[in-house]
Design a protein around this motif. Structure first.
Motif, PDB file in Angstrom:
ATOM      1  N   ILE A  17     -64.556  85.315 -39.340  1.00  0.00           N
ATOM      2  CA  ILE A  17     -64.856  86.358 -40.325  1.00  0.00           C
ATOM      3  C   ILE A  17     -63.568  86.909 -40.927  1.00  0.00           C
ATOM      4  CG2 ILE A  17     -65.779  88.710 -40.596  1.00  0.00           C
ATOM      5  CD1 ILE A  17     -67.911  87.865 -38.436  1.00  0.00           C
ATOM      6  N   TYR A  18     -62.553  87.141 -40.106  1.00  0.00           N
ATOM      7  CA  TYR A  18     -61.278  87.670 -40.605  1.00  0.00           C
ATOM      8  C   TYR A  18     -60.659  86.716 -41.635  1.00  0.00           C
ATOM      9  CZ  TYR A  18     -56.582  89.550 -40.781  1.00  0.00           C
ATOM     10  OH  TYR A  18     -55.394  90.071 -41.227  1.00  0.00           O
ATOM     11  N   ILE A  19     -60.601  85.447 -41.302  1.00  0.00           N
ATOM     12  CA  ILE A  19     -60.044  84.451 -42.231  1.00  0.00           C
ATOM     13  C   ILE A  19     -60.882  84.415 -43.503  1.00  0.00           C
ATOM     14  CG2 ILE A  19     -59.722  81.961 -42.594  1.00  0.00           C
ATOM     15  CD1 ILE A  19     -58.884  81.834 -39.593  1.00  0.00           C
ATOM     16  N   ASN A  20     -62.186  84.425 -43.344  1.00  0.00           N
ATOM     17  CA  ASN A  20     -63.094  84.339 -44.489  1.00  0.00           C
ATOM     18  C   ASN A  20     -62.965  85.549 -45.407  1.00  0.00           C
ATOM     19  OD1 ASN A  20     -66.216  84.624 -45.581  1.00  0.00           O
ATOM     20  ND2 ASN A  20     -65.486  82.513 -45.396  1.00  0.00           N
ATOM     21  N   LYS A  21     -62.766  86.720 -44.858  1.00  0.00           N
ATOM     22  CA  LYS A  21     -62.682  87.941 -45.665  1.00  0.00           C
ATOM     23  C   LYS A  21     -61.289  88.172 -46.254  1.00  0.00           C
ATOM     24  CE  LYS A  21     -66.880  89.437 -44.895  1.00  0.00           C
ATOM     25  NZ  LYS A  21     -67.842  88.772 -45.707  1.00  0.00           N
ATOM     26  N   GLN A  91     -73.896  78.670 -40.054  1.00  0.00           N
ATOM     27  CA  GLN A  91     -75.301  78.762 -39.660  1.00  0.00           C
ATOM     28  C   GLN A  91     -75.608  80.048 -38.881  1.00  0.00           C
ATOM     29  OE1 GLN A  91     -75.218  75.012 -37.519  1.00  0.00           O
ATOM     30  NE2 GLN A  91     -76.655  74.125 -38.997  1.00  0.00           N
ATOM     31  N   THR A  92     -74.593  80.641 -38.278  1.00  0.00           N
ATOM     32  CA  THR A  92     -74.833  81.787 -37.398  1.00  0.00           C
ATOM     33  C   THR A  92     -74.236  83.105 -37.905  1.00  0.00           C
ATOM     34  OG1 THR A  92     -72.880  81.264 -36.067  1.00  0.00           O
ATOM     35  CG2 THR A  92     -74.973  80.328 -35.342  1.00  0.00           C
ATOM     36  N   ILE A  93     -73.236  83.047 -38.773  1.00  0.00           N
ATOM     37  CA  ILE A  93     -72.603  84.269 -39.270  1.00  0.00           C
ATOM     38  C   ILE A  93     -73.128  84.522 -40.679  1.00  0.00           C
ATOM     39  CG2 ILE A  93     -70.436  85.442 -39.789  1.00  0.00           C
ATOM     40  CD1 ILE A  93     -69.059  83.502 -37.798  1.00  0.00           C
ATOM     41  N   GLY A 151     -65.246  77.340 -42.737  1.00  0.00           N
ATOM     42  CA  GLY A 151     -66.421  77.907 -42.074  1.00  0.00           C
ATOM     43  C   GLY A 151     -67.297  76.892 -41.376  1.00  0.00           C
ATOM     44  N   VAL A 152     -66.749  75.715 -41.080  1.00  0.00           N
ATOM     45  CA  VAL A 152     -67.553  74.688 -40.415  1.00  0.00           C
ATOM     46  C   VAL A 152     -67.248  74.570 -38.924  1.00  0.00           C
ATOM     47  CG1 VAL A 152     -67.974  73.373 -42.524  1.00  0.00           C
ATOM     48  CG2 VAL A 152     -65.985  72.817 -41.119  1.00  0.00           C
ATOM     49  N   HIS A 153     -66.188  75.264 -38.469  1.00  0.00           N
ATOM     50  CA  HIS A 153     -65.829  75.261 -37.050  1.00  0.00           C
ATOM     51  C   HIS A 153     -65.266  76.605 -36.635  1.00  0.00           C
ATOM     52  CE1 HIS A 153     -66.482  71.114 -35.842  1.00  0.00           C
ATOM     53  NE2 HIS A 153     -65.890  70.701 -36.958  1.00  0.00           N
ATOM     54  N   TYR A 154     -65.390  76.870 -35.350  1.00  0.00           N
ATOM     55  CA  TYR A 154     -64.756  78.022 -34.718  1.00  0.00           C
ATOM     56  C   TYR A 154     -63.386  77.600 -34.198  1.00  0.00           C
ATOM     57  CZ  TYR A 154     -69.449  80.071 -34.591  1.00  0.00           C
ATOM     58  OH  TYR A 154     -70.669  80.578 -34.925  1.00  0.00           O
ATOM     59  N   PRO A 155     -62.498  78.558 -33.922  1.00  0.00           N
ATOM     60  CA  PRO A 155     -61.185  78.208 -33.350  1.00  0.00           C
ATOM     61  C   PRO A 155     -61.276  77.413 -32.041  1.00  0.00           C
ATOM     62  CG  PRO A 155     -61.126  80.440 -34.176  1.00  0.00           C
ATOM     63  CD  PRO A 155     -62.564  79.982 -34.284  1.00  0.00           C
ATOM     64  N   THR A 156     -62.243  77.732 -31.181  1.00  0.00           N
ATOM     65  CA  THR A 156     -62.354  76.959 -29.935  1.00  0.00           C
ATOM     66  C   THR A 156     -62.817  75.529 -30.194  1.00  0.00           C
ATOM     67  OG1 THR A 156     -64.554  77.923 -29.550  1.00  0.00           O
ATOM     68  CG2 THR A 156     -62.685  78.921 -28.364  1.00  0.00           C
ATOM     69  N   ASP A 157     -63.563  75.303 -31.269  1.00  0.00           N
ATOM     70  CA  ASP A 157     -63.974  73.941 -31.636  1.00  0.00           C
ATOM     71  C   ASP A 157     -62.755  73.087 -31.980  1.00  0.00           C
ATOM     72  OD1 ASP A 157     -66.590  74.954 -31.513  1.00  0.00           O
ATOM     73  OD2 ASP A 157     -66.824  75.039 -33.687  1.00  0.00           O
ATOM     74  N   VAL A 158     -61.865  73.652 -32.797  1.00  0.00           N
ATOM     75  CA  VAL A 158     -60.698  72.874 -33.222  1.00  0.00           C
ATOM     76  C   VAL A 158     -59.676  72.753 -32.087  1.00  0.00           C
ATOM     77  CG1 VAL A 158     -61.031  73.323 -35.685  1.00  0.00           C
ATOM     78  CG2 VAL A 158     -59.510  74.814 -34.372  1.00  0.00           C
ATOM     79  N   THR A 159     -59.602  73.768 -31.234  1.00  0.00           N
ATOM     80  CA  THR A 159     -58.707  73.675 -30.072  1.00  0.00           C
ATOM     81  C   THR A 159     -59.174  72.546 -29.159  1.00  0.00           C
ATOM     82  OG1 THR A 159     -58.215  76.046 -30.190  1.00  0.00           O
ATOM     83  CG2 THR A 159     -57.767  74.931 -28.095  1.00  0.00           C
ATOM     84  N   ALA A 160     -60.470  72.501 -28.886  1.00  0.00           N
ATOM     85  CA  ALA A 160     -61.013  71.426 -28.044  1.00  0.00           C
ATOM     86  C   ALA A 160     -60.807  70.066 -28.713  1.00  0.00           C
ATOM     87  CB  ALA A 160     -62.495  71.669 -27.763  1.00  0.00           C
ATOM     88  N   GLY A 161     -61.034  69.992 -30.029  1.00  0.00           N
ATOM     89  CA  GLY A 161     -60.811  68.735 -30.750  1.00  0.00           C
ATOM     90  C   GLY A 161     -59.364  68.279 -30.662  1.00  0.00           C
TER      91      GLY A 161
END
Length: 177
Positions: A17-21, A91-93, A151-161
């Motif tokens: 949300i912070y990045i998006n805003k 999808q969730t925010i 807005g297609v991933h969360y930070p933990t998604d990209v960290t895990a990737g």
């Protein structure tokens, strides 16, 4: 354990949300849409194929290692995505302004980021840290940032990737030695 997962989810959402805003801009939209495809399957395959046709032992070593690493990381990502089934941020925010780009169904972990880091780490290992590997690592980080920005991933998604791609590349490099 539940509290930790809830805290991580809230942290993830707050960052998205912070990045998006605060960072949305038309020029960044175009930039990150272009950058995000550097982690796509099509780009990764094309990159490996292009290097496989160039002469040189290092290039052959890179192509084989990268191909095996990409297969390993893609399988890992696919299994985790279909096991965890995390919905994507857009999808969730509700208040998120996301750009419509083609994505698969689930968010965790990021396949684009995994592929980008697999290629970057493979390059670094095959070239023994040549200056070009810094460029590929920077591009991999940009791919990861693009996935969150879009807005297609969360930070933990990209960290895990990033961890999956890096680990896959390192494992293949170690096993091939």
């Amino acid at each position: 354990m539940i509290n930790l997962l809830e805290t991580l989810q809230q942290w993830d959402e707050n960052i998205v949300i912070y990045i998006n805003k605060n960072f949305k801009h038309k020029l960044l939209d175009y930039f990150f849409i272009a950058v995000t495809y550097l982690g796509s399957d099509v780009f990764a395959l094309g990159f490996v194929l292009a290097f496989s046709f160039l002469p040189g032992r290092n290039l052959d070593d890179f192509s084989i290692s990268a191909a095996i690493g990409l297969i390993l990381s893609s399988l890992t990502v696919g299994i985790l995505k279909n096991t965890i089934r995390r919905k994507r941020p857009f999808q969730t925010i509700i208040e998120l302004e996301s750009l419509k780009i083609g994505v698969d169904q689930y968010s965790f972990p990021s396949g684009h980021t995994s592929a980008a880091f697999c290629l970057a780490v493979t390059t670094a290992m095959v070239t023994s840290g040549h200056i070009s590997s810094a460029l590929y690592m920077a591009l991999a980080f940009l791919v990861a940032i693009s996935r969150v920005y879009l807005g297609v991933h969360y930070p933990t998604d990209v960290t895990a990737g990033a961890l999956i791609g890096s680990f896959s590349a390192a494992l293949v490099h170690i096993l091939r030695r």
